[in-house]
Design a protein around this motif. Structure first.
Motif, PDB file in Angstrom:
ATOM      1  N   SER A   1      72.085  85.965  46.245  1.00 37.90           N
ATOM      2  CA  SER A   1      71.555  84.602  46.333  1.00 37.90           C
ATOM      3  C   SER A   1      71.536  84.091  47.774  1.00 37.90           C
ATOM      4  CB  SER A   1      72.376  83.653  45.458  1.00 37.90           C
ATOM      5  OG  SER A   1      73.724  83.595  45.912  1.00 37.90           O
ATOM      6  N   LEU A   2      72.417  84.636  48.610  1.00 37.63           N
ATOM      7  CA  LEU A   2      72.463  84.194  50.005  1.00 37.63           C
ATOM      8  C   LEU A   2      71.258  84.668  50.807  1.00 37.63           C
ATOM      9  CD1 LEU A   2      76.267  84.762  50.791  1.00 37.63           C
ATOM     10  CD2 LEU A   2      75.099  82.610  50.251  1.00 37.63           C
ATOM     11  N   PHE A   3      70.474  85.580  50.230  1.00 37.81           N
ATOM     12  CA  PHE A   3      69.304  86.093  50.946  1.00 37.81           C
ATOM     13  C   PHE A   3      67.999  85.489  50.434  1.00 37.81           C
ATOM     14  CE2 PHE A   3      66.307  89.552  52.272  1.00 37.81           C
ATOM     15  CZ  PHE A   3      66.560  89.470  53.638  1.00 37.81           C
ATOM     16  N   GLU A   4      68.076  84.595  49.486  1.00 38.86           N
ATOM     17  CA  GLU A   4      66.853  84.002  48.932  1.00 38.86           C
ATOM     18  C   GLU A   4      66.019  83.320  50.017  1.00 38.86           C
ATOM     19  OE1 GLU A   4      65.480  84.345  46.106  1.00 38.86           O
ATOM     20  OE2 GLU A   4      67.107  85.495  45.194  1.00 38.86           O
ATOM     21  N   SER A   5      66.687  82.592  50.905  1.00 38.42           N
ATOM     22  CA  SER A   5      65.946  81.911  51.974  1.00 38.42           C
ATOM     23  C   SER A   5      65.306  82.924  52.912  1.00 38.42           C
ATOM     24  CB  SER A   5      66.869  80.972  52.756  1.00 38.42           C
ATOM     25  OG  SER A   5      67.944  81.703  53.342  1.00 38.42           O
ATOM     26  N   GLY A   6      65.970  84.100  53.075  1.00 40.09           N
ATOM     27  CA  GLY A   6      65.386  85.159  53.901  1.00 40.09           C
ATOM     28  C   GLY A   6      64.122  85.718  53.291  1.00 40.09           C
ATOM     29  N   VAL A   7      64.144  85.919  51.988  1.00 41.07           N
ATOM     30  CA  VAL A   7      62.945  86.395  51.278  1.00 41.07           C
ATOM     31  C   VAL A   7      61.812  85.383  51.424  1.00 41.07           C
ATOM     32  CG1 VAL A   7      61.981  86.894  49.002  1.00 41.07           C
ATOM     33  CG2 VAL A   7      64.213  87.822  49.641  1.00 41.07           C
TER      34      VAL A   7
ATOM     35  N   LEU B   1      58.814  92.773  47.447  1.00 37.91           N
ATOM     36  CA  LEU B   1      58.793  93.363  46.107  1.00 37.91           C
ATOM     37  C   LEU B   1      60.181  93.591  45.541  1.00 37.91           C
ATOM     38  CD1 LEU B   1      55.945  95.954  46.746  1.00 37.91           C
ATOM     39  CD2 LEU B   1      55.762  93.744  45.582  1.00 37.91           C
ATOM     40  N   GLY B   2      61.190  93.386  46.359  1.00 34.78           N
ATOM     41  CA  GLY B   2      62.547  93.540  45.856  1.00 34.78           C
ATOM     42  C   GLY B   2      63.553  93.709  46.969  1.00 34.78           C
ATOM     43  N   VAL B   3      64.804  93.437  46.634  1.00 33.91           N
ATOM     44  CA  VAL B   3      65.940  93.652  47.532  1.00 33.91           C
ATOM     45  C   VAL B   3      66.855  94.640  46.830  1.00 33.91           C
ATOM     46  CG1 VAL B   3      67.885  92.588  48.718  1.00 33.91           C
ATOM     47  CG2 VAL B   3      65.736  91.314  48.459  1.00 33.91           C
ATOM     48  N   LEU B   4      66.938  95.847  47.366  1.00 33.06           N
ATOM     49  CA  LEU B   4      67.694  96.915  46.723  1.00 33.06           C
ATOM     50  C   LEU B   4      69.139  96.911  47.194  1.00 33.06           C
ATOM     51  CD1 LEU B   4      65.161  99.885  46.886  1.00 33.06           C
ATOM     52  CD2 LEU B   4      66.000  98.775  44.814  1.00 33.06           C
TER      53      LEU B   4
END
Length: 490
Positions: A203-209, A221-224
């Protein structure tokens, strides 16, 4: 032709691993497909059923796609023999070693033709290709004659997914920088981004996406998540990592890391054992007194031997064996343990080897590439168990061998001295043979006063591919990727 291409912001970001997973994921969805990498630079190779040599990564990907590997899936294989030269293998046939400049000047058109021929043949048998690029698509000093990234995407007319490794840091800069350096026509081919090797709270990377999608206009397309112990073999030595045993008391197995180490995947099954740790040795001070020492293959046997001799490492290896150490030499490691190595059939002096085995090796131009099977020889000091693997070598090793290691279909192979304490063989994948590996390890355990262990069956490859496919299904927008493959092109 339908398909998709996996490119990366750099080497070792996970292109091969993701392409392997996509092969299994999409074939599970009913697609008839094959892997493809036009040009592979790696000393990890794979032998087809026809005895032809290709990149190991594409051989593994073919297994994941449930198809038989052919050299059309990797028409060009470059095997480094030094910092300046590589052996060129086209459609499984060695073309000698050339420098990078010579290759660009004299082999570009031949390489391009080989790629076109392979694509044409694959089109006749498969409906789609999962294509892997190499390194970065923006090596601007080389892109005028590149044969492995955007030129291939254009040739086959497929969209590109760009993969970045967040674990190494700088993921935003690596993605944006790569896209900025691509010409407009190439940038338009990039239809998706994948962030690989993520650790921590998603969830901490949502803003990065969100930032990446807004800034680049390309969907993520995804965060593996970083997947430990996935069991999928790496493409080259960039993926070689030491392993720690999972039990407090463990076997210490040292592996010589030659400058031009090849087929280091030979030791992979040992990493599945709970009480085995693997470490790589490059210098005398790193050797110590391991429970066993493995000398793996090398693409430049004599040259690597000389480098290690100058460091004093070969003398330390001999001293270790004379103290009663357990040693296995595979392919180039087997050759280096012999008395002498001759550069060719006219060489009358040769290079003196470590001298553990009373044998000589002569290097010839004709390479042996073959899958083999048989049993451990009755004189080897081991129980008679089935053995299988493959051979890839230029050397012919001969001498007085009264105690072979193996009995293959075409005769005895290798050497086994002191009841199997010292083994030399050309058989790659020998440790994948569960019965023999367990017997070898239990001998080490008894020597080290550790409890013997039952057979740990090498994790079924099918299970590994299915686990990887499930991982991709869980973390990537596979419906979108499937649509991209079906609607290939711009």
């Amino acid at each position: 032709m339908k398909g998709i291409m996996i490119q990366g912001t750099a080497s070792n970001v996970g292109k091969s691993w993701i392409a392997t997973g996509l092969c299994r994921t999409l074939v599970n969805r009913g697609m008839r497909l094959a892997p493809f990498k036009s040009q592979n630079m790696s000393n990890n190779s794979y032998v087809t059923v026809n005895g032809e040599e290709m990149g190991r990564a594409q051989g593994i990907q073919a297994e994941a796609a449930r198809v038989e590997a052919t050299t059309d899936m990797n028409p060009i294989l470059l095997k480094p023999t030094s910092d300046q030269r590589s052996e060129i293998i086209i459609h499984g046939v060695s073309q000698d070693a050339w420098s990078g400049l010579q290759y660009r000047n004299h082999w570009y058109e031949k390489g391009k033709l080989a790629i076109q021929q392979s694509v044409h043949r694959l089109e006749n048998h498969y409906e789609a290709l999962i294509i892997e690029g190499a390194g970065s698509p923006v090596e601007v000093n080389l892109n005028d004659r590149e044969l492995v990234n955007m030129s291939v995407a254009e040739l086959i007319d497929v969209p590109v997914i760009l993969v970045a490794d967040i674990d190494r840091g700088g993921v935003f800069a690596s993605i944006v920088g790569t896209l900025e350096l691509l010409p407009d026509n190439h940038r338009k081919r990039v239809k998706g981004l994948i962030i690989n090797k993520f650790r921590g709270e998603r969830s901490l990377f949502e803003s990065g996406v969100e930032w990446l999608e807004n800034y680049t206009g390309i969907p993520v397309l995804g965060v593996l998540p970083h997947l430990e112990e996935h069991g999928i073999e790496g493409e080259d030595s960039l993926t070689v990592q030491p392993t720690l045993a999972k039990r407090e008391k463990s076997l210490d197995i040292a592996v010589i890391h030659w400058p031009y180490l090849s087929n280091e995947t030979d030791v992979t099954p040992l990493t599945q054992e709970q009480d085995v740790s693997i470490r790589y040795v490059r210098s005398v001070d790193q050797l110590g007194s391991p429970d066993a020492l493995i000398l793996p293959g090398t693409r430049s046997t004599i040259e690597d031997y000389i480098v290690c001799k100058e460091k004093g490492l070969t003398g330390a290896i001999r001293a270790y064996t004379e103290r009663g150490g357990v040693v296995v030499g595979i392919c180039g490691g087997y050759q280096i343990l012999s008395d002498v190595m001759y550069r060719d059939e006219t060489d009358e002096v040769g290079e003196k080897g470590i001298g553990i085995f009373p044998l000589s090796t002569t290097f010839v131009k004709s390479k042996q590439t073959i899958r083999v099977s048989g049993y451990t020889h009755e004189a080897s000091g081991y129980s008679s168990v089935p053995m299988s693997g493959y051979e890839i070598h230029l050397g012919r090793t001969a001498g007085s061998i009264t105690k072979p290691f193996l009995q293959l279909e075409d005769g005895p192979e290798g050497i086994s001295l002191d009841q199997g304490r010292l083994v030399g063989t050309y058989l790659h994948d020998c440790f994948y043979n569960d019965n023999w590996r367990t017997e070898w390890l239990n001998r080490l355990r008894r020597r080290s006063e550790l409890p013997e262990q039952p057979i740990v069956y090498t994790v079924n490859r099918e299970e590994r591919y299915d686990n990887l496919a499930a991982h991709l299904e869980a973390h990537l927008n596979m419906d979108k990727i499937f649509e991209m493959v079906e609607g290939s092109g711009l």
